[in-house]
Enzyme design. Structure first.
Site, PDB file in Angstrom:
ATOM      1  N   ARG A 172       0.839  -1.330  -0.034  1.00  0.00           N
ATOM      2  CA  ARG A 172       0.104  -0.062   0.063  1.00  0.00           C
ATOM      3  C   ARG A 172       0.909   1.397   0.067  1.00  0.00           C
ATOM      4  O   ARG A 172       0.336   2.073  -0.527  1.00  0.00           O
ATOM      5  CB  ARG A 172      -0.846   0.167   1.200  1.00  0.00           C
ATOM      6  N   ARG A 220       2.012 -14.813  -2.911  1.00  0.00           N
ATOM      7  CA  ARG A 220       2.065 -14.121  -1.505  1.00  0.00           C
ATOM      8  C   ARG A 220       2.543 -15.014  -0.204  1.00  0.00           C
ATOM      9  O   ARG A 220       2.715 -14.526   0.736  1.00  0.00           O
ATOM     10  CB  ARG A 220       0.640 -13.588  -1.373  1.00  0.00           C
ATOM     11  N   LYS A 263      -1.142 -14.423   8.691  1.00  0.00           N
ATOM     12  CA  LYS A 263      -2.573 -14.441   8.102  1.00  0.00           C
ATOM     13  C   LYS A 263      -2.413 -15.675   6.975  1.00  0.00           C
ATOM     14  O   LYS A 263      -1.142 -16.077   6.632  1.00  0.00           O
ATOM     15  CB  LYS A 263      -3.171 -13.174   7.277  1.00  0.00           C
ATOM     16  N   HIS A 264      -3.496 -16.350   6.614  1.00  0.00           N
ATOM     17  CA  HIS A 264      -4.802 -16.437   6.957  1.00  0.00           C
ATOM     18  C   HIS A 264      -5.425 -17.495   7.700  1.00  0.00           C
ATOM     19  O   HIS A 264      -5.334 -18.509   7.026  1.00  0.00           O
ATOM     20  CB  HIS A 264      -5.798 -15.960   5.868  1.00  0.00           C
ATOM     21  N   HIS A 287     -12.358 -12.981  -1.660  1.00  0.00           N
ATOM     22  CA  HIS A 287     -12.718 -11.943  -2.035  1.00  0.00           C
ATOM     23  C   HIS A 287     -14.164 -11.741  -2.765  1.00  0.00           C
ATOM     24  O   HIS A 287     -15.161 -11.146  -2.681  1.00  0.00           O
ATOM     25  CB  HIS A 287     -11.898 -11.167  -2.820  1.00  0.00           C
ATOM     26  N   ASP A 339     -10.170 -10.920   8.550  1.00  0.00           N
ATOM     27  CA  ASP A 339      -9.866 -10.574   7.284  1.00  0.00           C
ATOM     28  C   ASP A 339     -10.836  -9.481   7.065  1.00  0.00           C
ATOM     29  O   ASP A 339     -12.145  -9.371   7.524  1.00  0.00           O
ATOM     30  CB  ASP A 339      -9.963 -11.632   6.070  1.00  0.00           C
TER      31      ASP A 339
END
Length: 606
Positions: free
Chosen positions: A148, A209, A239-240, A252, A325
């Protein structure tokens, strides 16, 4: 610099001495701060909070804008539409949220000094509440394909690249640098490292990831990064949970089901989370996945008491913060409505409720659940005390603010950037090298055509990938020509690339997640047919190598961020040795039972 908080604006207790550097509270200093703020004093603070303030502390929310009080009008409009407030300061005043999550798309992360100013504005708003409380500001700064905060911050290789490098010290150093830079801009909780073991090449949401497919190797890398982030002054989040590595569904957009038996889960998915807990992980993020062997009700893990309390809390002995999440993801909304999800998550054992799609609905649902007796105030207090302990451990009660000087001293420094380059070089993996074709020199192959996919920058890097590769070649004395061809090149675009190959000494193709029907495969085949030597660079999944033939060499870069692409070019040109080893197996595309390149495979120049 913002004004120092008064005694009234923080805990009315004796706190630890200020951290030595604004760049991030060291683990030792943070621990000292926590020890001086006893549980008794945190409980006293908790007792002063209204029920509404307690409910708010459980939420971590998005908010649009580069400023806590004066965002651009487009962000004011977005906040009014989605949250019913104009600014971050109004969000805190109305809902008393315990944390805020930053996103690039929410315009929170333009540049380091702006981020620091936003963080300070958020903390000022938190300390202006009836019960003054600092906020825990978080983000997803995994590095690699999920970041980010972009340049000029230092961008490190992602998890699978680090897994290919195999160096625990590199993984720890990468996290320590990343943590220090986040802390310098006021971000004190990072949703990393990923602890999922990626055993499914078709996994659309984890993939690179993850550190890899070997549970023990992933566990060691997770533990190293937990220590690194904490050294840098941020709370790490693995995570996760209970493990998202073996799914072909993206949570998602749907609700994945993991079919592992309990024994398979213990052998494959659990080790990285056990390692994270042993390393002192600050928080663990839940997965919106169904694991019938762990909970026959088939509730998503985020809402499952057998998984979060029975396994994570009781079996694994974890008593830190559990964060969901994002609650706007389809995986957690499939079975229950948005007003039930936060209540069920708290009943399951969650502490932080991350980014609900409608904060008013979620906030009022929790408040109503306490008032009608479905949730007790004592249950809320358990979670809030964990959150307060984490804030104390990070030194936020003593020094919630950051400074411009700290930003300048820490973010994107030459030393940090040099570390990133060296670490990246040790991750690049050479998978194919027919006849020892690589490395090539600017004398033997001066003219290079660069083609391939140009996916949008995953982390605020300069990009696009073809441009980054060409720029790196140019710096090394080659003469590159660029013809971007995209992730799905058309026949016309392929013809253009083939025509451009005439007179070139070398063609470099960046491939991106090849499938059986991908026209990227046609592009490679047509370029190979020209007779000009072709080198492919897998700029995301290393599995691409199973779907191309005829190239003289293939490198795996594991991400299309600048730092990894530049490293791949240095390896291609012999300025660095290929040292990476596959952290996942690559199967034959036509026969998945056949492994073409096993875990640990990687060629060298010696």
């Amino acid at each position: 610099m913002p004004p120092a908080p008064s005694r009234r604006t923080v805990l009315t207790v004796t706190a630890a001495a200020a951290a030595a550097a604004v760049t991030g509270v060291t683990a030792t200093a943070a621990l000292a701060d926590e020890q001086r703020i006893s549980d008794d004093k945190l409980r006293t603070l908790l007792s002063r909070m209204s029920l509404e303030e307690k409910v708010g502390q459980l939420f971590v929310m998005r908010v649009y804008g580069h400023s806590a009080t004066a965002p651009d009008q487009v962000d004011v409009d977005a906040n009014l539409k989605e949250i019913g407030v104009r600014t971050a300061a109004e969000l805190i005043e109305r809902y008393h949220v315990g944390g805020i999550i930053y996103f690039a798309w929410a315009h929170n992360t333009r540049d380091p000094h702006q981020i620091a100013d936003l963080s300070n504005g958020i903390q000022r708003a938190g300390l202006a509440q009836p019960t003054p409380l600092p906020l825990l500001i978080s983000t997803d700064q995994e590095h690699g394909i999920v970041c980010r905060v972009g340049e000029p911050a230092t961008l490190m290789p992602g998890a699978m690249a680090l897994g290919a490098g195999g160096s625990h010290s590199d993984a720890r150093k990468a996290a320590q640098i990343a943590g220090a830079e986040l802390a310098a801009v006021g971000i004190r909780q990072n949703y990393a490292p990923v602890a999922d073991v990626n055993v499914n090449p078709a996994n659309p949401v984890i993939g690179v990831r993850s550190f890899g497919a070997d549970p023990a190797a992933v566990a060691a890398m997770v533990a190293a990064q937990v220590k690194g982030y904490q050294q840098g002054g941020v709370a790490a989040t693995s995570k996760h949970f209970p493990g998202h590595g073996d799914t072909a569904t993206d949570s998602h957009y749907g609700l994945p089901t993991i079919t592992h038996t309990r024994e398979q889960w213990a052998e494959l998915d659990a080790p990285p989370f056990r390692a994270a807990i042993a390393a002192g992980i600050d928080s663990i993020m839940t997965a919106h996945i169904v694991v019938p062997a762990l909970d026959p009700s088939e509730d998503p893990a985020t809402l499952s008491r057998p998984i979060l309390t029975g396994i994570l809390r009781e079996q694994l002995g974890y008593d830190g913060v559990v964060v969901t999440d994002a609650l706007g993801m389809e995986g957690v909304r499939t079975k229950y409505g948005d007003e039930r999800v936060p209540v069920l998550a708290l009943k399951a054992g969650v502490d932080q409720l991350l980014n609900p799609p409608d904060l008013s609905v979620a906030w009022h649902a929790v408040l109503a659940a306490v008032k009608n007796g479905e949730l007790t105030e004592a249950r809320l207090d358990e979670s809030i005390l964990r959150i307060l302990r984490l804030k104390a451990r990070l030194g936020l009660f003593k020094e919630p603010y950051v400074s411009d000087a700290g930003v300048d001293r820490t973010v994107g420094t030459p030393a940090h950037l040099a570390h990133a380059d060296r670490i990246a070089e040790r991750t690049t993996t050479l998978l194919v090298n027919e006849g020892g074709f690589l490395p090539v020199s600017r004398r033997s192959h001066p003219k290079v055509l660069v083609v391939g996919a140009d996916p949008a920058s995953p982390s605020g890097t300069t990009g696009p990938p073809t441009g980054t590769v060409a720029g790196a070649l140019n710096e090394l004395g080659f003469t590159p020509t660029v013809v971007p061809t995209g992730t799905a090149p058309t026949a016309a675009k392929i013809d253009e690339a083939v025509a451009a190959a005439a007179g070139q000494d070398l063609v470099v193709v960046g491939t991106y997640n090849l499938t059986a029907t991908s026209t990227q495969r046609t592009l490679v085949a047509r370029l190979v047919a020209t007779g000009v030597p072709v080198v492919t660079i897998a700029i995301r999944n290393p599995y691409d190598v199973a779907r191309t033939t005829g190239q003289r060499a293939t490198l795996a870069a594991y991400s299309w961020t600048d730092v990894e692409l530049r490293a791949a070019v240095r390896v291609l040109a012999g300025r660095a040795e290929p040292q990476g080893r596959l952290p996942v197996p690559v199967q034959d595309a036509a026969d998945p039972a056949k492994v073409l390149y096993p875990v640990g495979y990687g060629l060298s120049y010696r």
